[in-house]
Design an enzyme around this catalytic site. Sequence first.
Site, PDB file in Angstrom:
ATOM      1  N   ASN A   9      94.268  16.045  40.645  1.00 44.25           N
ATOM      2  CA  ASN A   9      94.850  14.777  41.197  1.00 44.25           C
ATOM      3  C   ASN A   9      96.378  15.497  41.202  1.00 44.25           C
ATOM      4  O   ASN A   9      96.919  15.234  40.091  1.00 44.25           O
ATOM      5  CB  ASN A   9      94.334  13.708  40.617  1.00 44.25           C
ATOM      6  CG  ASN A   9      95.672  12.429  41.012  1.00 44.25           C
ATOM      7  OD1 ASN A   9      96.156  12.531  42.024  1.00 44.25           O
ATOM      8  ND2 ASN A   9      95.389  11.414  40.335  1.00 44.25           N
ATOM      9  N   TRP A  10      96.813  16.091  42.233  1.00 47.15           N
ATOM     10  CA  TRP A  10      98.351  16.484  42.042  1.00 47.15           C
ATOM     11  C   TRP A  10      99.250  15.281  41.992  1.00 47.15           C
ATOM     12  O   TRP A  10     100.170  15.632  41.719  1.00 47.15           O
ATOM     13  CB  TRP A  10      98.649  17.412  43.099  1.00 47.15           C
ATOM     14  CG  TRP A  10      98.278  18.882  42.969  1.00 47.15           C
ATOM     15  CD1 TRP A  10      97.148  19.262  41.959  1.00 47.15           C
ATOM     16  CD2 TRP A  10      98.595  19.993  43.545  1.00 47.15           C
ATOM     17  NE1 TRP A  10      96.921  20.546  42.126  1.00 47.15           N
ATOM     18  CE2 TRP A  10      97.742  21.066  43.224  1.00 47.15           C
ATOM     19  CE3 TRP A  10      99.271  20.106  44.912  1.00 47.15           C
ATOM     20  CZ2 TRP A  10      97.784  22.490  43.698  1.00 47.15           C
ATOM     21  CZ3 TRP A  10      99.452  21.449  45.204  1.00 47.15           C
ATOM     22  CH2 TRP A  10      98.781  22.636  44.602  1.00 47.15           C
ATOM     23  N   LYS A  11      98.891  14.286  42.507  1.00 49.30           N
ATOM     24  CA  LYS A  11      99.745  12.865  42.411  1.00 49.30           C
ATOM     25  C   LYS A  11     100.913  13.386  43.134  1.00 49.30           C
ATOM     26  O   LYS A  11     100.762  13.994  44.207  1.00 49.30           O
ATOM     27  CB  LYS A  11     100.135  12.510  41.070  1.00 49.30           C
ATOM     28  CG  LYS A  11      99.075  12.471  40.000  1.00 49.30           C
ATOM     29  CD  LYS A  11      99.192  11.755  38.684  1.00 49.30           C
ATOM     30  CE  LYS A  11      97.878  11.679  37.978  1.00 49.30           C
ATOM     31  NZ  LYS A  11      98.089  10.972  36.521  1.00 49.30           N
ATOM     32  N   HIS A  95      93.060   4.420  41.883  1.00 44.51           N
ATOM     33  CA  HIS A  95      93.484   5.078  40.745  1.00 44.51           C
ATOM     34  C   HIS A  95      94.297   4.214  40.124  1.00 44.51           C
ATOM     35  O   HIS A  95      95.161   3.202  40.795  1.00 44.51           O
ATOM     36  CB  HIS A  95      94.363   6.349  41.154  1.00 44.51           C
ATOM     37  CG  HIS A  95      94.750   7.038  39.890  1.00 44.51           C
ATOM     38  ND1 HIS A  95      95.913   6.655  39.130  1.00 44.51           N
ATOM     39  CD2 HIS A  95      94.413   8.389  39.284  1.00 44.51           C
ATOM     40  CE1 HIS A  95      96.074   7.832  38.284  1.00 44.51           C
ATOM     41  NE2 HIS A  95      95.138   8.326  38.195  1.00 44.51           N
ATOM     42  N   GLU A  97      97.416   4.285  38.885  1.00 40.84           N
ATOM     43  CA  GLU A  97      98.604   4.243  39.470  1.00 40.84           C
ATOM     44  C   GLU A  97      98.828   3.466  40.589  1.00 40.84           C
ATOM     45  O   GLU A  97      99.797   2.640  41.113  1.00 40.84           O
ATOM     46  CB  GLU A  97      99.063   5.632  39.361  1.00 40.84           C
ATOM     47  CG  GLU A  97      99.487   6.199  38.043  1.00 40.84           C
ATOM     48  CD  GLU A  97      99.315   7.796  37.969  1.00 40.84           C
ATOM     49  OE1 GLU A  97      99.380   8.386  39.066  1.00 40.84           O
ATOM     50  OE2 GLU A  97      99.207   8.201  36.640  1.00 40.84           O
ATOM     51  N   GLU A 165      88.622   6.604  33.843  1.00 42.75           N
ATOM     52  CA  GLU A 165      90.137   6.988  33.339  1.00 42.75           C
ATOM     53  C   GLU A 165      90.505   5.726  32.537  1.00 42.75           C
ATOM     54  O   GLU A 165      91.259   4.985  33.084  1.00 42.75           O
ATOM     55  CB  GLU A 165      91.115   7.317  34.658  1.00 42.75           C
ATOM     56  CG  GLU A 165      90.334   8.422  35.486  1.00 42.75           C
ATOM     57  CD  GLU A 165      91.551   9.176  35.946  1.00 42.75           C
ATOM     58  OE1 GLU A 165      91.791  10.240  35.984  1.00 42.75           O
ATOM     59  OE2 GLU A 165      92.308   8.385  37.169  1.00 42.75           O
ATOM     60  N   GLY A 171      98.142  10.892  31.332  1.00 42.83           N
ATOM     61  CA  GLY A 171      99.383  11.452  31.161  1.00 42.83           C
ATOM     62  C   GLY A 171      99.888  11.456  29.728  1.00 42.83           C
ATOM     63  O   GLY A 171     101.154  11.411  29.554  1.00 42.83           O
ATOM     64  N   SER A 210      94.262  13.051  30.307  1.00 44.45           N
ATOM     65  CA  SER A 210      94.619  13.943  29.337  1.00 44.45           C
ATOM     66  C   SER A 210      93.695  15.068  29.087  1.00 44.45           C
ATOM     67  O   SER A 210      93.570  15.673  28.376  1.00 44.45           O
ATOM     68  CB  SER A 210      95.320  13.487  28.327  1.00 44.45           C
ATOM     69  OG  SER A 210      96.214  12.635  28.464  1.00 44.45           O
ATOM     70  N   GLY A 231      94.834  15.597  36.049  1.00 44.96           N
ATOM     71  CA  GLY A 231      96.316  15.395  36.718  1.00 44.96           C
ATOM     72  C   GLY A 231      96.997  16.576  36.356  1.00 44.96           C
ATOM     73  O   GLY A 231      97.191  17.486  36.845  1.00 44.96           O
ATOM     74  N   GLY A 232      97.820  16.509  35.213  1.00 43.73           N
ATOM     75  CA  GLY A 232      98.931  17.538  35.062  1.00 43.73           C
ATOM     76  C   GLY A 232      98.204  18.778  34.844  1.00 43.73           C
ATOM     77  O   GLY A 232      98.977  19.740  35.151  1.00 43.73           O
TER      78      GLY A 232
END
Length: 251
Positions: A9-11, A95, A97, A165, A171, A210, A231-232
């Site tokens: 997930n590159w956001k 998600h 966010e 999640e 994150g 994470s 993500g990251g």
Amino acid sequence: MVRKLIAGNWKMNGLRASLAEAAAVAEGLTQQHDAPDCLICPPATLVAAMAEQAAGTALKVGGQTCHSEASGAHTGDISAAMLADAGASHVIVGHSERRSDHDESDATVAAQAQAALAAGLVPIICIGETLKQREAGRTIAVIDAQLAGSLPDGLAGHGFVIAYEPVWAIGTGATPTSDQIAEVHAHIRGVLSARFEASGANAPILYGGSMKPGNAAEILRIPNVDGGLIGGASLKAPDFLSIYEAAGAQD
Ligand code: PGA
């Protein structure tokens, strides 16, 4: 048999130059038919170009959200049909966010998941508790409410994916213990199997929050963890591939 899925997930990260990372990921995937599926969900601006680039490789491309309607007067939104038309196979919905930045409710998420199915996309429906909810001992109750509210009945008979999640793990570098992950995933599997029968029993349940090369093998070994939403650590091809390889090594 639940098919494993490693999803990035590159956001809101990624410009055209970032397509080189996706190309490196595609190049590093094994072509074996029993290898885990691998997906990148870039920003909407990159979906078409990434899908074009990934054609003929094992890499799949997805969207990060979609509107619940197929078209219409919704400035700035994107429909599931548009993502499918651009070459996406999956779309993330709900998600945390999106739920917090855009006030998306369980009902909205369920409608988005239904729209994804209607467009032929596989929805990846995200759920997870906040730290406050976990500390209050409400994790399973929160998960139950999100599963009941965010999953449309129409999922029965279709392929879909759940991503667990914990909001406090996204994150932050913090992750639940293996026992905590195992408890929630086993619970989700039970609910899915009871409500959706075969499609619920076969839906991959991803862990997200994470996940990185250093903890992926341990997390992916937990029963009922069928992959990850990353993500990251999905932004750099070597890190993402290392997580993908950890998933493949579990078989
Ligand atoms: P993270 O994000 O891996 O950067 O924690 C996961 C996600 O939000 O999907």
